[in-house]
Scaffold this motif. Structure first.
Motif, short mmCIF file in Angstrom:
data_model
loop_
_atom_site.label_atom_id
_atom_site.label_comp_id
_atom_site.label_asym_id
_atom_site.label_seq_id
_atom_site.Cartn_x
_atom_site.Cartn_y
_atom_site.Cartn_z
N TYR A 19 -3.95 10.93 -1.29
CA TYR A 19 -4.72 11.24 -2.49
C TYR A 19 -4.91 9.95 -3.29
CZ TYR A 19 -3.45 15.96 -1.16
OH TYR A 19 -3.29 17.12 -0.46
N VAL A 20 -5.76 9.08 -2.78
CA VAL A 20 -5.96 7.75 -3.36
C VAL A 20 -7.44 7.49 -3.59
CG1 VAL A 20 -3.88 6.74 -2.36
CG2 VAL A 20 -5.99 6.72 -1.06
N GLU A 21 -7.71 6.49 -4.42
CA GLU A 21 -9.08 6.04 -4.64
C GLU A 21 -9.31 4.77 -3.82
OE1 GLU A 21 -10.08 5.64 -8.76
OE2 GLU A 21 -9.00 7.48 -9.27
N PRO A 22 -10.41 4.70 -3.08
CA PRO A 22 -10.65 3.55 -2.20
C PRO A 22 -10.62 2.20 -2.91
CG PRO A 22 -12.21 5.29 -1.74
CD PRO A 22 -11.45 5.71 -2.95
N ASN A 23 -11.21 2.11 -4.09
CA ASN A 23 -11.25 0.82 -4.79
C ASN A 23 -9.86 0.36 -5.22
OD1 ASN A 23 -14.03 0.50 -4.55
ND2 ASN A 23 -14.41 1.76 -6.36
N LYS A 24 -9.00 1.30 -5.60
CA LYS A 24 -7.63 0.93 -5.98
C LYS A 24 -6.83 0.45 -4.78
CE LYS A 24 -7.18 3.73 -10.12
NZ LYS A 24 -6.43 4.75 -10.83
N VAL A 83 0.82 -1.21 0.00
CA VAL A 83 0.00 0.00 0.00
C VAL A 83 0.86 1.26 0.00
CG1 VAL A 83 -1.72 1.29 1.31
CG2 VAL A 83 -1.93 -1.16 1.08
N SER A 84 1.95 1.25 0.75
CA SER A 84 2.77 2.46 0.84
C SER A 84 3.50 2.75 -0.47
CB SER A 84 3.78 2.35 1.98
OG SER A 84 4.64 1.26 1.77
N SER A 85 3.62 1.76 -1.37
CA SER A 85 4.28 1.99 -2.66
C SER A 85 3.34 2.64 -3.69
CB SER A 85 4.81 0.67 -3.23
OG SER A 85 3.73 -0.18 -3.56
N GLY A 97 -2.71 -11.29 -1.69
CA GLY A 97 -3.19 -12.63 -1.39
C GLY A 97 -4.04 -12.69 -0.14
N LYS A 98 -4.29 -11.57 0.48
CA LYS A 98 -5.10 -11.51 1.69
C LYS A 98 -6.55 -11.21 1.35
CE LYS A 98 -1.79 -12.24 4.44
NZ LYS A 98 -1.80 -13.51 5.13
N ARG A 99 -7.45 -11.73 2.17
CA ARG A 99 -8.86 -11.39 2.01
C ARG A 99 -9.09 -10.04 2.65
NH1 ARG A 99 -13.25 -15.40 4.25
NH2 ARG A 99 -14.00 -13.53 5.24
N ALA A 100 -9.68 -9.12 1.89
CA ALA A 100 -9.86 -7.76 2.38
C ALA A 100 -11.23 -7.23 2.01
CB ALA A 100 -8.77 -6.86 1.80
N GLU A 101 -11.72 -6.33 2.84
CA GLU A 101 -12.98 -5.64 2.58
C GLU A 101 -12.90 -4.27 3.25
OE1 GLU A 101 -16.45 -7.05 4.86
OE2 GLU A 101 -15.07 -8.43 5.85
N PHE A 102 -13.79 -3.37 2.84
CA PHE A 102 -13.82 -2.07 3.49
C PHE A 102 -14.21 -2.24 4.95
CE2 PHE A 102 -14.49 -0.63 -0.95
CZ PHE A 102 -13.35 0.15 -1.04
N TRP A 103 -13.73 -1.36 5.82
CA TRP A 103 -13.94 -1.46 7.26
C TRP A 103 -15.44 -1.32 7.55
CZ3 TRP A 103 -11.19 -3.23 11.07
CH2 TRP A 103 -11.48 -2.87 12.38
N PRO A 104 -16.08 -2.40 8.03
CA PRO A 104 -17.54 -2.36 8.21
C PRO A 104 -17.99 -1.88 9.60
CG PRO A 104 -16.75 -4.58 8.54
CD PRO A 104 -15.55 -3.73 8.20
N VAL A 132 -4.47 -4.19 -1.85
CA VAL A 132 -4.37 -5.05 -0.66
C VAL A 132 -4.73 -6.49 -1.03
CG1 VAL A 132 -5.34 -5.52 1.61
CG2 VAL A 132 -4.76 -3.20 0.98
N LYS A 133 -5.75 -6.67 -1.86
CA LYS A 133 -6.14 -8.02 -2.28
C LYS A 133 -5.06 -8.67 -3.13
CE LYS A 133 -11.16 -7.70 -2.14
NZ LYS A 133 -12.41 -7.74 -2.92
N SER A 134 -4.24 -7.86 -3.83
CA SER A 134 -3.18 -8.43 -4.66
C SER A 134 -2.08 -9.09 -3.83
CB SER A 134 -2.57 -7.34 -5.55
OG SER A 134 -1.77 -6.46 -4.79
#
Length: 150
Positions: A72-77, A49-51, A86-93, A82-84
């Motif tokens: 200055y990022v887009e949430p979907n990107k 993410v930091s890259s 190999g981890k399962r990820a979702e927006f903070w619910p 993060v999913k790339s």
């Protein structure tokens, strides 16, 4: 750096690219729930993410399974990045329980939520059988205990 940032913003507003202005991204914070088991998982997610371009800060909390990305990022990107890994990820619910009117209603309560958090549920309303005062009846003519002003 504040003066340099404002100066660069001013110059970028003056300069146009091919007669069109570039659309500027908004500074925002993206919160993501990611299951991380070890230091290696945490480091892999943080480095990925930091890259990304536009990221200002990354906060990772393995105990809560929480990643916060500001910049200055887009949430979907960010979610896709993060999913790339190999981890399962979702927006903070989750939201803090003190921001929800009825935090322990069935739709909002979640056993997997970190302490102090409940699910962000739109239908987090009290049950229809709950006893509540009807404020309309306080001033009705049918109510013998109505306000004495009427």
């Amino acid at each position: 750096m504040g003066a340099l940032d404002s100066l660069s913003d001013y110059i970028s507003d003056l300069v146009t690219v091919h007669g069109k202005r570039k659309k500027r991204k908004v500074m925002q914070t993206v919160e993501i729930k990611v299951k991380m088991d070890c230091d290696g998982c945490e480091r892999r997610v943080k480095n990925a993410v930091s890259s990304m371009k536009g990221v200002k800060s990354v906060e990772v909390n393995r105990k809560k399974s929480y990643v916060s990305v500001s910049g200055y990022v887009e949430p979907n990107k960010v979610l896709k990045k993060v999913k790339s890994t190999g981890k399962r990820a979702e927006f903070w619910p989750y939201v803090p329980y003190n921001l929800v009117a009825y935090p322990y209603v069935a739709q909002a309560y979640d056993k997997k939520a970190p302490s102090g958090y409940v699910k962000e549920a739109v239908q987090a309303l009290p049950s229809p059988n709950a006893v509540d005062e009807k404020f309309v009846t306080f001033f009705s003519d049918e109510n013998p205990n109505a306000c004495s002003i009427m």
